[in-house]
Design an enzyme around this catalytic site. Structure first.
Site, mmCIF file in Angstrom:
data_model
loop_
_atom_site.group_PDB
_atom_site.id
_atom_site.type_symbol
_atom_site.label_atom_id
_atom_site.label_comp_id
_atom_site.label_asym_id
_atom_site.label_seq_id
_atom_site.Cartn_x
_atom_site.Cartn_y
_atom_site.Cartn_z
ATOM 1 N N GLY A 181 -5.026 -24.466 -62.416
ATOM 2 C CA GLY A 181 -3.856 -25.374 -62.070
ATOM 3 C C GLY A 181 -3.586 -25.523 -60.645
ATOM 4 N N PRO B 276 -5.375 -24.631 -54.852
ATOM 5 C CA PRO B 276 -5.768 -24.346 -56.311
ATOM 6 C C PRO B 276 -5.641 -23.178 -56.705
ATOM 7 C CG PRO B 276 -7.465 -25.600 -54.580
ATOM 8 C CD PRO B 276 -6.344 -24.856 -53.759
ATOM 9 N N LYS B 277 -5.363 -23.024 -57.958
ATOM 10 C CA LYS B 277 -5.035 -21.949 -58.792
ATOM 11 C C LYS B 277 -6.485 -21.262 -59.283
ATOM 12 C CE LYS B 277 -2.410 -19.190 -62.101
ATOM 13 N NZ LYS B 277 -3.499 -18.488 -62.605
ATOM 14 N N TRP B 278 -7.196 -20.206 -58.492
ATOM 15 C CA TRP B 278 -8.519 -19.658 -58.999
ATOM 16 C C TRP B 278 -8.305 -18.883 -60.249
ATOM 17 C CZ3 TRP B 278 -12.548 -21.205 -55.672
ATOM 18 C CH2 TRP B 278 -12.196 -22.017 -54.516
#
Length: 213
Positions: A175, A27-29
């Site tokens: 994203g 996951p894009k944090w």
């Protein structure tokens, strides 16, 4: 042990999630990029632009000092996890000049550190090592440690990554990140891929132009 500063490795935009077997997905944090240096006794928090973050996140500094088992250098993200997901606006409030304000918020809305790469372990520089090996060592060093230390979820299954992309948008995630398993760590270079949610809006822009007289 590696010394600061180290420029974090970056990502370039991609329209789609790569489908072949050479990738690991995360996951894009949505937080503050941070490189953590732990020398065995104390922690230094470095921002993406090489500035110190310790004064803004004292609870992260103290928590990581207690949680980390050995000297190491971690790459990751400082985030605030609220009841409905990540709270980036709350995180931004921590960059405040008043120490009393920072201390108050560190108790009311504590931040955590999510690790997604291991750059150094003891005296070993792991940046020339393939990512799959760095990821394996990251799990051994940081996995299962107490808060505020977490290791990001990760998968080699592109269908799972697509599910994360679709489901996590409402929780504040930005994203998906794709990392090639055979890549070395390349500071300052856009090597990873980021697949971000696309948001559009219909707008009307008004303005005026000043005349010469």
């Amino acid at each position: 042990m590696l010394e600061p500063p180290i420029d974090p490795m970056l990502a370039k935009l991609s329209d789609t999630i790569p489908q072949d077997a050479d990738w690991l997905y995360e996951p894009k944090w949505d937080g503050f990029r941070c490189i953590v240096y732990f020398d065995g006794t104390g922690v230094y928090l470095q921002s993406r632009d090489r500035k110190g973050l310790n004064r803004y996140f004292p609870e992260v500094e103290a928590g990581l000092t207690a949680a980390l088992p050995e000297p190491c250098v971690l790459d990751g993200e400082i985030v605030i996890m609220g009841p409905n997901g990540l709270e980036f606006d709350t995180l931004q409030q921590r960059i405040h000049p008043a120490e009393s304000r920072v201390q108050k918020l560190s108790v009311e809305t504590p931040a955590v550190f999510v690790a997604f790469d291991l750059l150094g372990e003891g005296d070993a520089d792991l940046r020339p090592v393939h990512f799959w090996e760095r990821h394996r060592r990251l799990q051994a060093v940081a996995g299962g440690r107490p808060s505020p230390l977490f290791v990001t979820p990760a998968t080699t299954d592109s269908s799972v990554a697509q599910d994360w992309f679709d489901r996590f948008e409402g929780a504040g995630f930005d994203g998906v990140i794709a990392k090639r398993l055979t890549d070395t760590y390349q500071p300052g270079k856009r090597v990873m891929l980021k697949i971000k949610h696309l948001r559009t809006a219909d707008v009307v822009v008004a303005g005026f132009r000043l005349g010469k007289d």
